[in-house]
Design an enzyme around this catalytic site. Structure first.
Site, mmCIF file in Angstrom:
data_model
loop_
_atom_site.group_PDB
_atom_site.id
_atom_site.type_symbol
_atom_site.label_atom_id
_atom_site.label_comp_id
_atom_site.label_asym_id
_atom_site.label_seq_id
_atom_site.Cartn_x
_atom_site.Cartn_y
_atom_site.Cartn_z
ATOM 1 N N MET A 112 0.820 -1.208 0.000
ATOM 2 C CA MET A 112 0.000 0.000 0.000
ATOM 3 C C MET A 112 0.858 1.265 0.000
ATOM 4 O O MET A 112 0.563 2.228 -0.705
ATOM 5 C CB MET A 112 -0.968 -0.003 1.185
ATOM 6 C CG MET A 112 -2.124 -0.970 1.026
ATOM 7 S SD MET A 112 -3.377 -0.830 2.319
ATOM 8 C CE MET A 112 -4.086 0.787 1.989
ATOM 9 N N ASP B 5 12.286 3.075 3.325
ATOM 10 C CA ASP B 5 11.907 1.720 3.727
ATOM 11 C C ASP B 5 13.182 0.988 4.121
ATOM 12 O O ASP B 5 14.274 1.303 3.615
ATOM 13 C CB ASP B 5 11.199 0.985 2.576
ATOM 14 C CG ASP B 5 10.480 -0.277 3.037
ATOM 15 O OD1 ASP B 5 9.247 -0.235 3.172
ATOM 16 O OD2 ASP B 5 11.161 -1.299 3.263
ATOM 17 N N ASN C 202 -3.272 -0.110 10.403
ATOM 18 C CA ASN C 202 -4.436 -0.610 11.129
ATOM 19 C C ASN C 202 -4.155 -0.719 12.624
ATOM 20 O O ASN C 202 -4.303 -1.779 13.228
ATOM 21 C CB ASN C 202 -4.867 -1.972 10.570
ATOM 22 C CG ASN C 202 -5.585 -1.840 9.241
ATOM 23 O OD1 ASN C 202 -6.323 -0.889 9.016
ATOM 24 N ND2 ASN C 202 -5.363 -2.795 8.355
ATOM 25 N N SER D 232 -8.501 2.581 3.596
ATOM 26 C CA SER D 232 -9.082 1.432 2.900
ATOM 27 C C SER D 232 -8.912 1.610 1.401
ATOM 28 O O SER D 232 -8.959 2.722 0.890
ATOM 29 C CB SER D 232 -10.567 1.294 3.245
ATOM 30 O OG SER D 232 -11.137 0.172 2.592
ATOM 31 N N GLY E 144 -6.781 -1.044 -0.331
ATOM 32 C CA GLY E 144 -5.956 -2.181 -0.695
ATOM 33 C C GLY E 144 -5.099 -1.937 -1.922
ATOM 34 O O GLY E 144 -4.677 -0.816 -2.207
ATOM 35 N N LYS F 11 -12.227 2.912 11.182
ATOM 36 C CA LYS F 11 -11.672 1.866 10.301
ATOM 37 C C LYS F 11 -11.845 0.483 10.916
ATOM 38 O O LYS F 11 -12.088 -0.502 10.200
ATOM 39 C CB LYS F 11 -10.189 2.151 10.030
ATOM 40 C CG LYS F 11 -9.481 1.105 9.142
ATOM 41 C CD LYS F 11 -10.184 0.909 7.811
ATOM 42 C CE LYS F 11 -9.296 0.262 6.754
ATOM 43 N NZ LYS F 11 -8.658 -0.983 7.161
ATOM 44 N N HIS G 134 -15.362 -0.442 10.242
ATOM 45 C CA HIS G 134 -15.416 -0.693 8.795
ATOM 46 C C HIS G 134 -14.977 -2.121 8.485
ATOM 47 O O HIS G 134 -15.631 -2.841 7.720
ATOM 48 C CB HIS G 134 -14.510 0.326 8.093
ATOM 49 C CG HIS G 134 -14.147 0.003 6.673
ATOM 50 N ND1 HIS G 134 -13.189 -0.945 6.338
ATOM 51 C CD2 HIS G 134 -14.581 0.520 5.489
ATOM 52 C CE1 HIS G 134 -13.068 -0.999 5.031
ATOM 53 N NE2 HIS G 134 -13.887 -0.129 4.487
ATOM 54 N N ASN G 135 -13.879 -2.549 9.083
ATOM 55 C CA ASN G 135 -13.369 -3.892 8.813
ATOM 56 C C ASN G 135 -14.256 -4.966 9.427
ATOM 57 O O ASN G 135 -14.390 -6.058 8.879
ATOM 58 C CB ASN G 135 -11.937 -4.021 9.317
ATOM 59 C CG ASN G 135 -10.944 -3.368 8.376
ATOM 60 O OD1 ASN G 135 -11.291 -2.466 7.631
ATOM 61 N ND2 ASN G 135 -9.700 -3.808 8.424
ATOM 62 N N GLU H 114 -16.968 -5.388 7.041
ATOM 63 C CA GLU H 114 -16.396 -6.110 5.896
ATOM 64 C C GLU H 114 -16.421 -7.617 6.145
ATOM 65 O O GLU H 114 -16.751 -8.402 5.240
ATOM 66 C CB GLU H 114 -14.978 -5.615 5.690
ATOM 67 C CG GLU H 114 -14.199 -6.232 4.558
ATOM 68 C CD GLU H 114 -12.780 -5.686 4.553
ATOM 69 O OE1 GLU H 114 -11.853 -6.445 4.902
ATOM 70 O OE2 GLU H 114 -12.595 -4.499 4.221
#
Length: 309
Positions: free
Chosen positions: A11, A30, A95, A121, A123, A173, A176-177, A180
């Site tokens: 992501m 990173d 998350n 959200s 993905g 969130k 939301h999940n 889902e």
């Protein structure tokens, strides 16, 4: 605007790329140097240390952290906080548990730093379609960074918003999940019922396609389900092992704490736990859907993990 992006996974890198396409300056970091190289190829300023990341940004700095929730997020935020100055902003787009976000906001505020928790959200499809962003924190900070959110969202005026104080973004969130989980479970169970009615010889991919247009159960999840079934209606190469990343459990726990009955979400979570011991079609379809919308790994019958190509 300019933004530091820490975490260039499936992501984070796409989000950085979408921002670059929107004309923003992105400084990308990173621990994986190959991921940094990919960001540079997309047009970002790539750096290989947090010190270099902070130095490459102008004050007041804004840094988006997109790393796994838990210890990695905690350590990353702490390491960055020690390098930042008053007025800088740290954003957690992972998350994380909303209670951790509330604590972190208070700790960072005491050090003169701003903190936003952003439920994200979209993905692996977010680069093309945009991300749904649920933002918690101070309204003034959200407003200042709104060009970033408008670029990441599906549309400048839709798909994102400031939903409340610190912790609110990750709380929304989380719910939301949880929802889902219930939606996915209902689709998977319904399709298995039709699959078992063998004398009718139903073609599941055809039915999914019919439902996508005009039906009251049409949704993006159904679009992805249709895609899955068109590729392999039997799902014969997919093990029915469906993981959960935590938000469903937190939603159920919160429902219990608030005395809110949530039987559908609770049972959907239980079905995921059961999938790890049962060879059933429902769980195979759930695993395939998660791969389609989030790029989550699928466990194959030969024991190999990884996403479908």
């Amino acid at each position: 605007m300019e933004l530091g992006m820490v975490g260039l996974g499936k992501m984070g890198l796409n989000m950085a790329t979408r921002l670059l396409k929107g004309g923003h300056r992105v400084v990308a970091f990173d621990v994986n140097s190959d991921a940094v190289a990919s960001a540079i190829q997309a047009g970002a300023v790539g750096v290989y240390t947090l010190d270099d990341l902070v130095s490459a940004l102008s004050a007041p700095r804004a840094i988006w952290v997109m790393v796994p929730a838990g210890k990695v997020t905690e350590d990353t935020l702490q390491n960055l906080a020690g390098r930042l100055k008053a007025g800088d902003v740290l954003i957690d787009g992972g998350n994380s548990n909303y209670k951790d976000s509330q604590r972190r906001a208070a700790e960072l505020e005491a050090r003169g730093l701003n903190f936003l928790d952003v439920g994200t959200s979209g993905g692996v499809w977010g680069l093309k379609e945009g991300y749904s962003l649920m933002i918690g924190g101070q309204a003034a900070v959200v407003e200042r960074l709104s060009p970033i959110f408008k670029t990441l969202a599906p549309d400048a005026e839709r798909g994102w918003g400031h939903v409340g104080p610190s912790g609110a973004g990750h709380f929304v969130k989380m719910v939301h999940n949880g929802i889902e989980y219930g939606l996915m479970q209902a689709y998977a169970e319904g399709f298995e019922i039709m699959k078992k009615k063998e004398e009718l010889n139903l073609k599941l991919s055809q039915i999914a396609e019919i439902w996508r247009y005009g039906s009251v159960v049409r949704s993006w999840l159904l679009d992805l389900t249709s895609r899955v079934l068109e590729q392999d209606e039997e799902l014969s190469d997919i093990r029915p092992w469906v993981t959960d990343s935590g938000e469903g459990r937190w939603t159920v726990a919160e429902a219990v704490d608030l005395d809110v009955p949530a039987p559908v979400i609770t049972l959907a979570l239980q079905a995921r736990l059961a999938s790890r011991n049962e060879e059933n079609y429902t769980a195979r379809l759930l695993a395939a859907m998660r791969n389609q919308f989030g790029g989550h790994a699928i466990k194959h019958r030969d024991g190999k993990g990884g996403s479908h190509e």
